[in-house]
Design an enzyme around this catalytic site. Structure first.
Site, short mmCIF file in Angstrom:
data_model
loop_
_atom_site.label_atom_id
_atom_site.label_comp_id
_atom_site.label_asym_id
_atom_site.label_seq_id
_atom_site.Cartn_x
_atom_site.Cartn_y
_atom_site.Cartn_z
N HIS A 113 40.74 37.57 38.76
CA HIS A 113 40.10 36.36 39.29
C HIS A 113 40.03 36.42 40.81
CE1 HIS A 113 44.42 35.72 38.79
NE2 HIS A 113 44.36 35.03 39.92
N HIS A 115 39.92 33.94 44.19
CA HIS A 115 40.18 32.60 44.71
C HIS A 115 39.15 32.31 45.81
CE1 HIS A 115 44.46 32.32 43.21
NE2 HIS A 115 44.34 33.63 43.22
#
Ligand code: AMP
Length: 155
Positions: A113, A115
């Site tokens: 992922h 951010h």
């Protein structure tokens, strides 16, 4: 979700029960802001700053080293698009993009992922993955970002 090992690999196996895999399967809730065939963006539930958003590929990769470059390009396209919307929605003069690989780097969820975090002169961020946000506030923040994305799609 597809899985294909590419050039590198993570030091651990992909766990289909990690929280982001559950979000992708619709088995766990998320304040979604954007979704396409290859990626999903949603609010970080323990934001380090208002507007903290996550972008994930719909591909079972533990970290950056496991993601095929085509998926990486698709993911970065979403990071760029959502980042622009977060910047507008939170009137942020700066945006920080962060991505952690492995526990030693501080990674806590083992589905790759990115951010997206608004940054302001002199305003420090909160601690990483510490305090759960108020869901009504997160929902309002998600709505702000969705509005910006809708505007940029039509504008
Ligand atoms: P990292 O430490 O880079 O692996 O980041 C994981 C991030 O996921 C942290 O910032 C957490 O606050 C966030 N997080 C954990 N569980 C959830 C969840 N269910 N929904 C949204 N964000 C989450």
């Amino acid at each position: 979700m597809s899985r294909l090992l590419v050039g590198g690999s993570a030091d651990m196996a992909y766990d289909n029960n990690n929280i982001f895999a559950k979000i992708l399967r619709g088995e766990a809730p998320a304040f979604k802001v954007f979704e396409d065939d290859h990626t999903l963006a949603f609010m970080d539930v323990m934001p380090q700053i208002a507007g903290h958003t996550l972008v994930i590929p719909k591909f079972a990769a533990v970290d950056l080293h496991e993601l095929p470059v085509v998926s990486l390009a698709q993911t970065m396209a979403t990071v760029q698009r959502v980042s622009g919307a977060v910047k507008q929605a939170f009137s942020a003069p700066g945006i920080m993009i962060a991505q952690l690989n492995g526990p030693a780097a501080g990674q806590t969820v083992f589905h790759l992922h990115f951010h997206i975090m608004p940054r302001y002169e002199g305003l420090e961020m909160g601690m990483h993955a510490r305090e759960m946000a108020d869901f009504a506030v997160l929902n309002e923040h998600a709505e702000r970002i969705r509005e910006q994305l809708a505007q940029s799609a039509t504008g």
